[in-house]
Design a protein around this motif. Structure first.
Motif, PDB file in Angstrom:
ATOM      1  N   ARG A   1       0.837  -1.210   0.000  1.00 36.68           N
ATOM      2  CA  ARG A   1       0.000   0.000   0.000  1.00 36.68           C
ATOM      3  C   ARG A   1       0.872   1.262   0.000  1.00 36.68           C
ATOM      4  NH1 ARG A   1      -4.426  -1.805   4.585  1.00 36.68           N
ATOM      5  NH2 ARG A   1      -5.637  -3.219   3.219  1.00 36.68           N
TER       6      ARG A   1
ATOM      7  N   GLU B   1       0.903   4.042  -3.024  1.00 33.33           N
ATOM      8  CA  GLU B   1       0.720   5.490  -2.852  1.00 33.33           C
ATOM      9  C   GLU B   1       1.847   6.248  -3.543  1.00 33.33           C
ATOM     10  OE1 GLU B   1       0.452   6.063   1.300  1.00 33.33           O
ATOM     11  OE2 GLU B   1      -1.580   5.191   1.481  1.00 33.33           O
TER      12      GLU B   1
ATOM     13  N   ASP C   1       1.207   6.028  -7.311  1.00 29.53           N
ATOM     14  CA  ASP C   1       0.131   6.937  -7.733  1.00 29.53           C
ATOM     15  C   ASP C   1       0.628   8.366  -7.832  1.00 29.53           C
ATOM     16  OD1 ASP C   1      -1.591   4.819  -7.871  1.00 29.53           O
ATOM     17  OD2 ASP C   1      -2.464   5.137  -5.859  1.00 29.53           O
ATOM     18  N   THR C   2       1.432   8.743  -6.895  1.00 30.13           N
ATOM     19  CA  THR C   2       1.972  10.114  -6.923  1.00 30.13           C
ATOM     20  C   THR C   2       2.857  10.310  -8.155  1.00 30.13           C
ATOM     21  OG1 THR C   2       1.965  10.126  -4.512  1.00 30.13           O
ATOM     22  CG2 THR C   2       3.295  11.808  -5.611  1.00 30.13           C
TER      23      THR C   2
END
Length: 559
Positions: free
Chosen positions: A163, A167, A170-171
């Protein structure tokens, strides 16, 4: 018994002697007492001797009878003893057999119990093994559960790390996307729409090509399956020749009746023609009158009327009118019976009475020389067979048979109409509230209305099969015979051919040649030549197999 008779005789003799003696004593005088006494003693002595003799004979007979009785009694006793011993022996044997059977049964039961005990022992051992195996599996499951718990803990840790990395990705993805949009000058939505449009166009072309291939494959398979269904249907249907003529020949016993039928100045024959609507041809043909009419019902009425008039002998206009009217009524009843019999034969239920009458009228109609009722019955059987070959359900098979029977019902119209027989039959079925599927099949079997169900093309195909088969109609039969003759003629005109035979309804031509004039190589050339001549000069369905047979026989006799 004789002994008793002897004693009784002795007693009677004594008593008689006593009375005789007594009587004589009363009547005798005192002087004769002594003589009488001696005489009485003499008589008494004789009676005693007679009695003793009788008694001795009676004793002998009695002893003899007693001995015979004793012997019979002894024989009877011995026989009864023998029967009793045999009966006892039989009971004894049966008892022994029962005991033996019981022992065998007990032995079998004992063996069965032993086997059952052994099987139960084996089952108990199997249960113990299974219990041990289950215990072992439970122990393994506990260990496996412990391992899973440890693995879950590890997975939870790895999931938390994933996870965190997601993240971060995704950034980075958002940053890369914004940079790409700046470089390409397109937003993400525009790029997605353009990509989807290109994929859509490419997919549409591929789908169209696939659809075309599937349609071509379906057409090929459909044609193959259709031929198979039609062939199976034709092979399962055995029909007879149904050609009829437009004339009837009425035989006469002698030519003198012709004058009575014609009548004075032709009044009788005019009355018959006027009442029946058929034409009577009386010519020089001996003992024959020809009844001519394109309407088979009128011909039948004229034939039956003539038969009654000739047998009755009274032929005049009034009698003619009376007989014709009576025959018309009887024929109407006969038509109804023919229709009912046909419906029962085909196992069709719920057909209106009016349609049953129309079915009966088809018996007296013809189409191209083919009897209409026989054609309709044949079509009904073909429709049911074809529907079954196609895998339709029982209800659809019955509807197909019903539509096959009624498809030409419009040809027996009782009124003048400008409609074709298919449309008139459709209107008639609609009027009598027939099934809509049957109505459409009747109206569409000549493509005059659009087909809206699977039964309609079946009826159309079976109608064509029934009308086109060899022998069904005169025109087709004549053409078939001419084609057979033409095939044999083409083969026979070649040199070296001795005979030719068209077989299998003209689908095979066998040519027999002389072995001395035609070689093996020439036989191959001859078969090709004949096939080319047939192909160029004739029109025929399907293909024709040409077989040239060359045979050399050597015969000699040993004498």
């Amino acid at each position: 018994m004789e002994f008793i008779y002897a004693i009784a005789a002795l007693v009677i003799g004594v008593i008689g002697t006593y009375f005789v003696v007594g009587g004589k004593q009363k009547q005798a005088s005192a002087v004769q007492d002594e003589s009488h006494k001696r005489e009485a003693e003499k008589i008494l002595a004789e009676a005693k001797l007679t009695a003793e003799k009788t008694v001795s004979e009676a004793k002998l007979k009695a002893e003899k009878t007693f001995n015979e009785f004793k012997e019979k009694q002894e024989a009877f006793k011995q026989e009864k003893i023998k029967e009793s011993r045999a009966k006892f022996q039989r009971f004894k044997d049966e008892f022994k057999q029962e005991k033996a059977d019981e022992l065998v049964e007990l032995k079998e039961k004992r063996e069965a119990l032993k086997e059952e005990a052994a099987s139960m022992k084996e089952e108990r051992a199997g249960f113990n093994n299974e219990r041990a195996e289950i215990a072992k599996q439970q122990k393994a499951l506990v260990q496996e559960e412990q391992k899973l718990n440890e693995r879950n803990k590890t997975l939870d840790q790895e999931l938390a790390l994933a996870r965190k990395k997601q993240e971060e990705l995704d950034t980075q993805h958002d940053r890369f996307t914004s940079e790409l949009e700046k470089i390409a000058g397109l937003s993400q939505a525009d790029a997605k729409a353009r990509l989807l449009e290109e994929v859509k166009n490419k997919t549409a072309n591929e789908a169209l090509n696939l659809k075309r291939e599937l349609l071509e494959e379906a057409k090929t398979d459909a044609a193959k399956d259709a031929r198979k269904v039609v062939i199976n249907t034709i092979q399962r249907m055995c029909a007879e020749m149904t050609i009829e003529n437009t004339v009837s020949v009425f035989p006469l016993d002698n030519d003198n009746v012709k004058g009575q039928i014609i009548g004075r100045e032709g009044r009788n024959i005019r009355a018959i023609e006027s009442a029946t609507g058929a034409e009577l041809v009386v010519d020089d043909t001996p003992e024959t009158i020809v009844i001519s009419s394109f309407d088979p019902i009128r011909r039948e009425i004229a034939r039956l009327s003539l038969k009654r008039l000739v047998s009755d002998g009274r032929i005049h206009p009034a009698r003619v009118e009376e007989v014709v009217n009576k025959v018309k009524k009887e024929l109407k009843q006969q038509i109804q019976e023919i229709g009912q019999k046909t419906v029962v034969q085909l196992d069709i239920h719920g057909l209106p009475s009016e349609l049953v009458r129309y079915v009966g009228r088809m018996r007296f109609r013809s189409s191209y020389g083919q009897n209409l009722l026989k054609h309709s019955i044949e079509t009904a059987h073909l429709c049911a067979t074809m529907a079954a070959e196609m895998g339709l359900n029982k209800k659809q098979i019955k509807l197909a048979k019903r539509a096959g029977l009624l498809h030409d019902i419009g040809k027996v119209a009782e009124e003048d109409t400008e409609l074709s027989h298919a449309l008139y039959g459709k209107a008639l079925c609609e009027k009598l509230k027939e099934n809509p599927i049957v109505v459409n099949a009747v109206g569409a079997h000549h493509d005059e209305i659009e087909m809206n169900n699977i039964i309609s093309p079946i009826v159309q195909a079976c109608d064509a099969i029934s009308g086109a088969r060899p022998g069904a109609r005169r025109e087709i039969l004549d053409g078939y015979i001419n084609r057979i003759k033409e095939l044999e003629t083409i083969a026979k005109k070649n040199q070296g051919v001795t005979s030719a035979f068209a077989m299998q309804a003209g689908r095979e031509l066998r040519v027999i040649v002389e072995a001395d004039k035609v070689s093996d190589q020439h036989a191959d050339e001859l078969s090709f030549k004949i096939s080319q001549e047939i192909q160029e000069s004739m029109q025929y369905p399907g293909q024709i197999k040409v077989m040239v047979i060359r045979e050399k026989r050597a015969v000699a006799f040993a004498r």
